[in-house]
Design a protein around this motif. Structure first.
Motif, short mmCIF file in Angstrom:
data_model
loop_
_atom_site.label_atom_id
_atom_site.label_comp_id
_atom_site.label_asym_id
_atom_site.label_seq_id
_atom_site.Cartn_x
_atom_site.Cartn_y
_atom_site.Cartn_z
N LEU A 31 -9.01 17.78 29.24
CA LEU A 31 -7.72 17.49 29.39
C LEU A 31 -7.58 16.86 30.75
O LEU A 31 -8.20 17.19 31.79
N VAL A 32 -6.49 15.93 31.35
CA VAL A 32 -6.35 15.41 32.37
C VAL A 32 -4.93 15.96 32.96
O VAL A 32 -3.99 15.88 32.14
N ALA A 33 -5.08 16.25 34.06
CA ALA A 33 -3.88 16.65 34.93
C ALA A 33 -2.97 15.71 35.35
O ALA A 33 -1.81 15.56 35.66
N GLU A 34 -3.49 14.43 35.73
CA GLU A 34 -2.88 13.42 36.06
C GLU A 34 -3.55 12.05 35.83
O GLU A 34 -4.59 12.10 35.38
N HIS A 35 -2.74 10.91 35.76
CA HIS A 35 -3.46 9.47 35.28
C HIS A 35 -3.94 8.68 36.35
O HIS A 35 -3.22 8.61 37.40
N GLY A 36 -4.82 7.96 35.87
CA GLY A 36 -5.46 6.76 36.85
C GLY A 36 -6.36 7.42 37.81
O GLY A 36 -6.45 8.66 37.99
N PRO A 37 -7.11 6.70 38.66
CA PRO A 37 -7.11 5.13 38.44
C PRO A 37 -7.82 4.78 37.10
O PRO A 37 -8.76 5.38 36.63
N ALA A 38 -7.52 3.56 36.44
CA ALA A 38 -8.12 3.12 35.26
C ALA A 38 -9.29 2.64 35.21
O ALA A 38 -10.02 2.01 36.16
N ARG A 39 -10.46 3.12 34.03
CA ARG A 39 -11.52 2.32 34.06
C ARG A 39 -10.97 1.24 33.15
O ARG A 39 -10.70 1.32 31.92
N ILE A 40 -11.80 0.07 33.55
CA ILE A 40 -11.32 -1.22 32.68
C ILE A 40 -12.68 -1.64 31.92
O ILE A 40 -13.66 -1.52 32.37
N LEU A 59 -8.26 6.93 22.25
CA LEU A 59 -8.02 7.58 23.54
C LEU A 59 -6.75 8.18 23.93
O LEU A 59 -6.91 8.98 24.36
N ALA A 60 -5.75 7.58 23.28
CA ALA A 60 -4.50 8.03 23.61
C ALA A 60 -4.21 9.38 22.94
O ALA A 60 -3.55 10.18 23.35
N GLU A 61 -4.88 9.31 21.58
CA GLU A 61 -4.84 10.69 21.07
C GLU A 61 -5.37 12.02 21.97
O GLU A 61 -4.93 13.20 21.85
N PHE A 62 -6.37 11.54 22.60
CA PHE A 62 -7.10 12.47 23.46
C PHE A 62 -6.35 12.80 24.96
O PHE A 62 -6.97 13.18 25.75
N GLY A 63 -5.27 12.25 25.06
CA GLY A 63 -4.25 12.39 26.06
C GLY A 63 -4.54 11.54 27.35
O GLY A 63 -4.00 11.62 28.45
N ARG A 64 -5.22 10.29 26.84
CA ARG A 64 -5.23 9.30 27.73
C ARG A 64 -4.19 8.13 27.87
O ARG A 64 -3.76 7.73 26.92
#
Length: 312
Positions: free
Chosen positions: A54-63, A86-91
């Motif tokens: 799980l991710v607590a906060e977003h970014g910086p993005a991997r392109i 990826l969005a289903e996995f909380g990203r």
């Protein structure tokens, strides 16, 4: 001039044999059951992929740039469905339609010719920002930077610009902290737009149709990636090669798969995308397969791919 041969995953001086000339028949053209042997469709034992944290906060993005100069290999389908998985996995995910045909936008139910602002405006007009051009999609936490035929003019207009190969990277910089992944759907060519995508990306994901002509073009793409790495983007790497449109019933598909694994080794994803009628249906529906047919084999495959991408 001879076409360079890829040699990832092999010892120095050793070149993979990509020849698909007929060989003595030692097996019939029938379905392969990998269940009992414990092997995946690539012919290798499946590697253990950890559960995405799980991710607590977003970014910086991997392109990631989804790139192959051959058309019809599944770039757009993979961009949409990998992003949704990826969005289903909380990203948080941003999809960038970087093809003037606008197929990515159409695949998400958007009519590109009706748009007033697209990525073309962001690239070429200083007063147009990414934030005001991004559109929400039907998938929570997945946004779209759309495109239409106007983008074809950008390739000509950028020729006279200073630092023209870095234009997309500068465009995306303001939103890097808003997303975990930015997926760029490249056009089927190795022109200036594709070079822009490679210069902006951290990694390249290569969808490769399990068909002979698709296999032949990979060496040219690898050569382009190496030149961009040397001259524009030293951090660029090949995230993985994704076998698409795989039909385990045909000997040809299995031959191509064997040559790809032999040539590129560990960078070939364990996940393989099989041919299915579900993908054309999702294009008409304007949504990813993970929501259109969530229990289908295609949806499961793209979720498995998302796990591999996160793990890498």
């Amino acid at each position: 001039m001879s076409t360079p041969q890829p040699s990832w995953g092999r010892s120095s001086g050793e070149v993979a044999d990509l020849n698909l000339a007929p060989r003595p028949a030692d097996h019939t053209d029938e379905d392969i059951d990998f269940g009992e042997s414990g092997l995946g469709p690539t012919g290798r034992p499946l590697r253990q992929v950890p559960e995405p944290p799980l991710v607590a906060e977003h970014g910086p993005a991997r392109i990631l740039a989804l790139c192959n100069q051959k058309g019809g290999v599944g770039k757009t389908t993979s961009t949409i469905n990998l992003g949704a998985a990826l969005a289903e996995f909380g990203r948080r995910v941003l999809l960038v339609d970087f093809d003037p045909q606008g197929a990515l936008s159409v695949g998400l139910g958007i009519q590109p010719h009706h748009l007033d602002r697209t990525i073309y405006n962001v690239l070429m007009e200083r007063d147009t920002t990414v934030e005001e051009t991004v559109l929400r999609t039907c998938v929570p936490d997945m946004d779209l930077l759309p495109s239409n035929i106007d983008l074809s003019a950008a390739e000509v207009q950028l020729i006279s610009e200073v630092g023209r190969e870095q234009t997309l990277g500068r465009t995306l910089r303001p939103v890097l902290d808003n997303y975990d992944y930015i997926l760029i759907d490249c056009q089927p060519s190795l022109g200036l737009l594709t070079v822009n995508a490679l210069a902006a990306a951290h990694g390249v994901l290569i969808p490769l149709e399990c068909e002979f002509f698709s296999l032949r073009g990979v060496a040219l793409l690898i050569d382009t990636i190496e030149k961009v790495r040397e001259r524009l983007n030293p951090d660029l790497e090949i995230t993985g090669i994704l076998a698409t449109m795989y039909d385990p019933r045909t000997l040809h598909s299995r031959e191509v798969m064997a040559r790809v694994v032999e040539a590129f080794g560990e960078i070939v994803f364990d996940t393989v995308i099989n041919r299915t009628v579900r993908f054309p249906e999702t294009t008409v529906a304007g949504e990813p397969i993970t929501s259109w047919a969530p229990r289908s084999g295609g949806a499961k495959a793209y979720r498995a791919l998302a796990r591999e991408v996160i793990a890498r």
